[in-house]
Design a protein around this motif. Structure first.
Motif, PDB file in Angstrom:
ATOM      1  N   UNK A 127       0.965  -1.065  -0.059  1.00  0.00           N
ATOM      2  CA  UNK A 127      -0.371  -0.299   0.259  1.00  0.00           C
ATOM      3  C   UNK A 127       0.866   1.428  -0.008  1.00  0.00           C
ATOM      4  N   UNK A 128       2.170   1.228   0.164  1.00  0.00           N
ATOM      5  CA  UNK A 128       2.845   2.394   0.406  1.00  0.00           C
ATOM      6  C   UNK A 128       3.132   2.450  -1.491  1.00  0.00           C
ATOM      7  N   UNK A 129       2.884   1.860  -2.141  1.00  0.00           N
ATOM      8  CA  UNK A 129       3.080   2.088  -3.432  1.00  0.00           C
ATOM      9  C   UNK A 129       4.595   2.051  -4.326  1.00  0.00           C
ATOM     10  N   UNK A 130       5.684   0.998  -3.373  1.00  0.00           N
ATOM     11  CA  UNK A 130       7.201   1.202  -4.490  1.00  0.00           C
ATOM     12  C   UNK A 130       6.745  -0.201  -4.787  1.00  0.00           C
ATOM     13  N   UNK A 131       8.015  -0.165  -5.486  1.00  0.00           N
ATOM     14  CA  UNK A 131       8.158  -1.163  -6.265  1.00  0.00           C
ATOM     15  C   UNK A 131       8.429  -2.371  -5.486  1.00  0.00           C
ATOM     16  N   UNK A 132       7.695  -4.097  -5.609  1.00  0.00           N
ATOM     17  CA  UNK A 132       8.313  -4.321  -5.278  1.00  0.00           C
ATOM     18  C   UNK A 132       8.913  -5.530  -5.598  1.00  0.00           C
ATOM     19  N   UNK A 133       9.576  -5.423  -7.259  1.00  0.00           N
ATOM     20  CA  UNK A 133      10.431  -6.995  -7.326  1.00  0.00           C
ATOM     21  C   UNK A 133      11.782  -5.425  -8.735  1.00  0.00           C
ATOM     22  N   UNK A 134      12.753  -6.130  -8.991  1.00  0.00           N
ATOM     23  CA  UNK A 134      13.113  -5.487 -10.132  1.00  0.00           C
ATOM     24  C   UNK A 134      14.763  -6.602  -9.954  1.00  0.00           C
ATOM     25  N   UNK A 135      14.370  -5.975 -12.159  1.00  0.00           N
ATOM     26  CA  UNK A 135      15.764  -6.566 -12.038  1.00  0.00           C
ATOM     27  C   UNK A 135      17.485  -6.607 -11.618  1.00  0.00           C
ATOM     28  N   UNK A 136      18.787  -7.259 -11.177  1.00  0.00           N
ATOM     29  CA  UNK A 136      19.497  -6.525 -10.491  1.00  0.00           C
ATOM     30  C   UNK A 136      19.615  -6.267  -9.163  1.00  0.00           C
ATOM     31  N   UNK A 137      20.687  -5.077  -9.160  1.00  0.00           N
ATOM     32  CA  UNK A 137      21.426  -4.982  -7.424  1.00  0.00           C
ATOM     33  C   UNK A 137      19.932  -4.427  -6.678  1.00  0.00           C
ATOM     34  N   UNK A 138      19.001  -3.399  -7.297  1.00  0.00           N
ATOM     35  CA  UNK A 138      18.182  -2.281  -6.212  1.00  0.00           C
ATOM     36  C   UNK A 138      17.179  -2.240  -7.120  1.00  0.00           C
ATOM     37  N   UNK A 139      16.274  -1.444  -6.580  1.00  0.00           N
ATOM     38  CA  UNK A 139      14.838  -1.088  -6.465  1.00  0.00           C
ATOM     39  C   UNK A 139      14.753  -0.283  -7.143  1.00  0.00           C
ATOM     40  N   UNK A 140      14.149   0.084  -8.112  1.00  0.00           N
ATOM     41  CA  UNK A 140      14.185   1.540  -8.452  1.00  0.00           C
ATOM     42  C   UNK A 140      13.582   2.884  -7.531  1.00  0.00           C
ATOM     43  N   UNK A 141      13.969   4.099  -7.942  1.00  0.00           N
ATOM     44  CA  UNK A 141      12.978   4.577  -6.977  1.00  0.00           C
ATOM     45  C   UNK A 141      12.192   5.815  -7.338  1.00  0.00           C
ATOM     46  N   UNK A 142      11.167   6.029  -7.205  1.00  0.00           N
ATOM     47  CA  UNK A 142       9.859   6.305  -7.369  1.00  0.00           C
ATOM     48  C   UNK A 142       9.950   7.818  -7.378  1.00  0.00           C
ATOM     49  N   UNK A 143       8.919   8.433  -8.142  1.00  0.00           N
ATOM     50  CA  UNK A 143       8.502   9.748  -7.710  1.00  0.00           C
ATOM     51  C   UNK A 143       7.226  10.101  -8.655  1.00  0.00           C
ATOM     52  N   UNK A 144       7.318  11.643  -8.252  1.00  0.00           N
ATOM     53  CA  UNK A 144       5.343  11.727  -8.838  1.00  0.00           C
ATOM     54  C   UNK A 144       5.643  12.000 -10.420  1.00  0.00           C
ATOM     55  N   UNK A 145       6.842  11.744 -11.746  1.00  0.00           N
ATOM     56  CA  UNK A 145       6.952  11.774 -12.412  1.00  0.00           C
ATOM     57  C   UNK A 145       6.293  10.429 -13.455  1.00  0.00           C
ATOM     58  N   UNK A 146       5.461  10.944 -14.544  1.00  0.00           N
ATOM     59  CA  UNK A 146       4.794  10.019 -15.358  1.00  0.00           C
ATOM     60  C   UNK A 146       5.348   8.044 -15.389  1.00  0.00           C
ATOM     61  N   UNK A 147       6.130   8.340 -15.539  1.00  0.00           N
ATOM     62  CA  UNK A 147       7.198   6.808 -15.800  1.00  0.00           C
ATOM     63  C   UNK A 147       7.064   6.157 -13.999  1.00  0.00           C
ATOM     64  N   UNK A 148       6.777   7.016 -13.274  1.00  0.00           N
ATOM     65  CA  UNK A 148       6.594   5.978 -11.903  1.00  0.00           C
ATOM     66  C   UNK A 148       5.609   4.626 -11.897  1.00  0.00           C
TER      67      UNK A 148
END
Length: 216
Positions: free
Chosen positions: A51-72
Motif C-alpha cells: 500500500x506504500x506503492x513502491x516497487x516490489x521486485x526488479x532486475x539487478x541489485x537495487x529497486x528503482x526509486x519512485x517519483x511523482x513523474x509519469x514514469x513512476x
C-alpha cells in the motif's frame, strides 16, 4: 523417461486432460501439442499488495526509486518467467512484507518439475486486481521454451476499505506452474476492466410477447 515426454505428462495432468496414448504404448506424431494455449489448472498462487506503492521486485541489485513523474507507474511493473533458481538470484525484492512473501514463495519452487511466472503492477488504491487464469503454449514447451500467459481483471475494493482514489498501490502475483523448461523467450498477460462475467443475451421469443403483458 526422457525430459520431453515427462513434461508432456505434467502438462496433461496440470491442464486436466488425459495424455494421448499411441498403439502398444508407443508415442507417435499424433501426440504433438495443439497450437492454441493450454489452460493450467494445477497451479499455485501467491499474491501480495504494497500500500506504500513502491516497487516490489526488479532486475539487478537495487529497486528503482519512485517519483511523482509519469514514469513512476512503469517503474512498478515487472514480468519475469523463472525456470531455475539462478533466475531468482538475478532479482531484488522489496524489504517489505509483500516483497518477502513473493520471494519466499518463489524460493520454495522445485525447478526440476515446475516453473514460476512473476508479475508486479500498479493499481489504484481503491481498486484490486484479481487473478483469473494461466495458460502455456504447448508447442513452445515441447522445445523446452516456456511461454506463459496470465489473465487478470479489476474490481473495486469493498466499500468499507479506507482508500484515496488518487493514490497508487503495487500488487504482485507469483504463479507456480507444474511444468519445467530450460528457458523462456516470451510471456503475456491480459487485463479486463471488470471482473463481472457478462451473461449471454436472452433470446427473443416472439411467442412470449404480445398485448396485455404486465409492465415492470
Amino acid at each position: 523417461m526422457s525430459e520431453v515426454p515427462r513434461r508432456r505428462a505434467l502438462l496433461a495432468a496440470a491442464s486436466g486432460i488425459a495424455a494421448l496414448a499411441g498403439c502398444a504404448g508407443s508415442e507417435t506424431a499424433s501426440n504433438s501439442y495443439p497450437s492454441s494455449n493450454r489452460p493450467i489448472d494445477d497451479y499455485e498462487l501467491e499474491k501480495a499488495r504494497d500500500e506504500r506503492g513502491g516497487a516490489l521486485v526488479a532486475s539487478g541489485d537495487e529497486l528503482p526509486s519512485l517519483s511523482a513523474d509519469e514514469r513512476a507507474p512503469q517503474r512498478r511493473q515487472t514480468r519475469r518467467v523463472l525456470v531455475a533458481t539462478a533466475d531468482i538470484d538475478e532479482l531484488t525484492f522489496a524489504g517489505t512484507g509483500a516483497g518477502e512473501r513473493l520471494r519466499t514463495f518463489l524460493a520454495a519452487t522445485d525447478f526440476e518439475s515446475s516453473a514460476a511466472y512473476l508479475l508486479a503492477m500498479p493499481v489504484r488504491a481503491c481498486r484490486e486486481i484479481r487473478f483469473r487464469s494461466v495458460s502455456v503454449e504447448p508447442d513452445e514447451l515441447a522445445d523446452d521454451d516456456l511461454h506463459p500467459h496470465a489473465d487478470f481483471c479489476q474490481a473495486y475494493r469493498p466499500a468499507d476499505v479506507d482508500c484515496n482514489a488518487d493514490e497508487f498501490h503495487t500488487v504482485g502475483f507469483a504463479i507456480r506452474i507444474p511444468v519445467a523448461a530450460d528457458r523462456s523467450t516470451g510471456s503475456g498477460s491480459g487485463m479486463s476492466g471488470s471482473c463481472l462475467r457478462r451473461e449471454p443475451p436472452a433470446v427473443f421469443n416472439a411467442s412470449s410477447s404480445g398485448a396485455g403483458g404486465d409492465d415492470a
